[in-house]
Design a protein around this motif. Sequence first.
Motif, short mmCIF file in Angstrom:
data_model
loop_
_atom_site.label_atom_id
_atom_site.label_comp_id
_atom_site.label_asym_id
_atom_site.label_seq_id
_atom_site.Cartn_x
_atom_site.Cartn_y
_atom_site.Cartn_z
N PHE A 145 0.87 -1.22 -0.10
CA PHE A 145 -0.10 -0.17 0.01
C PHE A 145 0.70 1.08 -0.12
CE2 PHE A 145 -2.41 -3.52 1.62
CZ PHE A 145 -3.51 -3.55 1.00
N ALA A 146 2.19 1.02 0.44
CA ALA A 146 3.14 2.28 0.50
C ALA A 146 3.55 2.67 -1.03
CB ALA A 146 3.98 1.93 1.77
N ALA A 147 3.43 3.72 -1.33
CA ALA A 147 4.05 4.26 -2.65
C ALA A 147 5.56 4.08 -2.70
CB ALA A 147 3.63 5.88 -2.75
N PRO A 148 6.02 4.24 -3.69
CA PRO A 148 7.64 4.15 -3.80
C PRO A 148 8.38 5.28 -3.04
CG PRO A 148 6.64 4.08 -6.00
CD PRO A 148 5.54 3.99 -5.03
N GLU A 149 7.72 6.43 -3.27
CA GLU A 149 8.42 7.57 -2.58
C GLU A 149 8.51 7.55 -0.98
OE1 GLU A 149 5.62 7.80 -4.27
OE2 GLU A 149 4.34 9.17 -3.66
N ASN A 203 1.73 -6.42 -5.24
CA ASN A 203 2.95 -6.46 -4.85
C ASN A 203 3.77 -5.15 -4.40
OD1 ASN A 203 3.37 -9.24 -5.83
ND2 ASN A 203 4.29 -8.63 -7.62
N ASP A 204 4.59 -5.44 -3.44
CA ASP A 204 5.19 -4.02 -2.97
C ASP A 204 5.90 -3.18 -3.78
OD1 ASP A 204 7.70 -5.00 -2.57
OD2 ASP A 204 7.43 -5.63 -0.47
N ALA A 205 6.06 -1.86 -3.60
CA ALA A 205 6.72 -0.90 -4.49
C ALA A 205 8.11 -1.32 -4.91
CB ALA A 205 6.70 0.58 -3.93
N PRO A 206 8.92 -1.70 -3.89
CA PRO A 206 10.13 -2.23 -4.42
C PRO A 206 10.24 -3.47 -5.21
CG PRO A 206 10.20 -2.10 -2.07
CD PRO A 206 8.95 -1.83 -2.49
N GLN A 207 9.40 -4.31 -4.97
CA GLN A 207 9.15 -5.63 -5.98
C GLN A 207 8.80 -5.09 -7.36
OE1 GLN A 207 6.60 -7.77 -3.56
NE2 GLN A 207 7.10 -9.59 -4.79
N ARG A 208 7.91 -4.12 -7.38
CA ARG A 208 7.29 -3.55 -8.76
C ARG A 208 8.47 -2.91 -9.41
NH1 ARG A 208 2.62 0.16 -8.65
NH2 ARG A 208 2.76 -0.42 -10.78
N LEU A 209 9.20 -2.30 -8.77
CA LEU A 209 10.48 -1.28 -9.26
C LEU A 209 11.37 -2.34 -9.99
CD1 LEU A 209 11.12 1.39 -6.42
CD2 LEU A 209 10.40 1.84 -9.06
N ASP A 210 11.40 -3.65 -9.38
CA ASP A 210 12.37 -4.58 -10.07
C ASP A 210 11.67 -5.21 -11.31
OD1 ASP A 210 14.54 -6.30 -10.01
OD2 ASP A 210 13.48 -7.80 -9.00
N LEU A 215 4.24 4.09 -10.69
CA LEU A 215 5.41 4.16 -9.95
C LEU A 215 5.79 5.77 -9.94
CD1 LEU A 215 7.07 0.79 -10.88
CD2 LEU A 215 5.99 1.40 -8.64
N ASP A 216 5.52 6.55 -11.05
CA ASP A 216 6.09 7.66 -10.83
C ASP A 216 5.00 8.71 -10.29
OD1 ASP A 216 6.80 10.21 -11.26
OD2 ASP A 216 6.80 10.31 -13.42
N PRO A 217 5.22 9.32 -9.28
CA PRO A 217 4.28 10.03 -8.50
C PRO A 217 3.55 11.19 -9.61
CG PRO A 217 6.31 9.94 -7.24
CD PRO A 217 6.57 9.51 -8.43
N LEU A 218 4.47 11.73 -10.28
CA LEU A 218 3.64 12.72 -11.20
C LEU A 218 2.82 12.12 -12.39
CD1 LEU A 218 6.86 14.89 -11.91
CD2 LEU A 218 4.99 15.63 -10.63
N SER A 219 2.86 10.75 -12.54
CA SER A 219 1.89 10.26 -13.39
C SER A 219 0.62 9.82 -12.71
CB SER A 219 2.58 9.12 -14.15
OG SER A 219 3.58 9.41 -14.47
N ARG A 220 0.56 9.99 -11.41
CA ARG A 220 -0.73 9.71 -10.69
C ARG A 220 -1.71 10.82 -10.87
NH1 ARG A 220 2.43 8.22 -5.54
NH2 ARG A 220 4.03 6.77 -6.48
#
Length: 333
Positions: free
Chosen positions: A205-209, A240-247, A276-281
């Motif tokens: 639930f926590a955003a990558p930032e 999936n959590d954000a670090p997993q998604r970034l991978d 994943l990019d805050p600006l794209s949300r």
Amino acid sequence: MSKPKPSPLPPKTVIGGYRVVRKLSAGGFGVVYLATDKDGQQVAIKEYLPSALTSRAPGELVPEVASEKLSLYRLGLKSFFEEGRSLAQISHASVVSVLNFFRENETVYMVMNYLEGATLQDFIVTARDLKKQKVFRESTIRSLFDEILRGLRIVHQHKMLHLDLKPANIFVTNENKAVMLDFGAAREVLNKDGNFTRPMYTPGFAAPEMYRRDSTMGPWTDIYAIGACIYSCMQGYPPNDAPQRLDKDRLGLSLTRMRGVYSDNLIEMVEWCMSLDPLSRPQSVFALQKELGREGERQYTKLSVGEKVRLQFDNVMSDAKKNIMRATRFGPK
Ligand SMILES: Nc1ncnc2c1ncn2[C@@H]1O[C@H](COP(=O)(O)OP(=O)(O)O)[C@@H](O)[C@H]1O
Ligand SMILES: [Mg+2]
């Protein structure tokens, strides 16, 4: 052995004129009690009692704090107090009402409206165990989050962020109203081990930032969590959590499986919120509300047989790849 948790106040204890009925829940930062006020009205009281920093023997009232932990304890207490004060200014059906705030027993108590019902998490677990194709109907999801977003908009207008939105912090009352709980309180200062930290985050639930030490947090950070909550209502499980998604990002793939079950618009909305990019949300709750409330014909794109086969093939391939990676990581050099 790990330190025993501080004991909750026993039933019938009187604090600030309220009488404790029983403990409702105990988390890392405090205990929530059902209590009654002087008129016999039911209330919920949250006691600041960080388990990493305090101890309390059964039957005692005042938490004991080791001298080396005292400054952290006070800092967390101040933050709990501030949070409650801000929350007390917000009056909205989808935000838990804070009725009173008081100091006693060298700690702080927040008195709230007592809500009867269950958390959204409880509903998701029950629904997914029924193993239906859909966890919730789309219309249920839309009306639930319409309510939540109305409340969240007000929260953001008060220059607050929730930062821990998840199904366990959304309460669904017996009158079918959705209410946000648990506005972080002490979390901005303390983590489980009692160290200074950024807000605690819940994987999925926590955003990558929130994992980074920069200051790009804003309304879009709560919006990521809203996307993850909607996802959970569709799939029955958190993303999936954000670090997993970034991978390796498999969000699109798991949402593809929902095509035909939920409308394209809802699926795209989740993808938008969870960029994943805050600006794209969506940058504000308002922007998201507009999309969620869109009426009109909903389009459902069913998967063709070819696409279904491909999806299965992708799954098999990705499992095979994982196995190969595991083997190379742990295998002999
Ligand atoms: N106002 C309330 N009315 C009824 N139950 C509540 C209320 N506030 C909290 N609870 C219960 O206590 C649990 C924990 O509360 P929460 O504020 O999420 O604290 P934490 O997660 O930090 O322990 C909730 O999941 C809910 O079951
Ligand atoms: Mg909680």
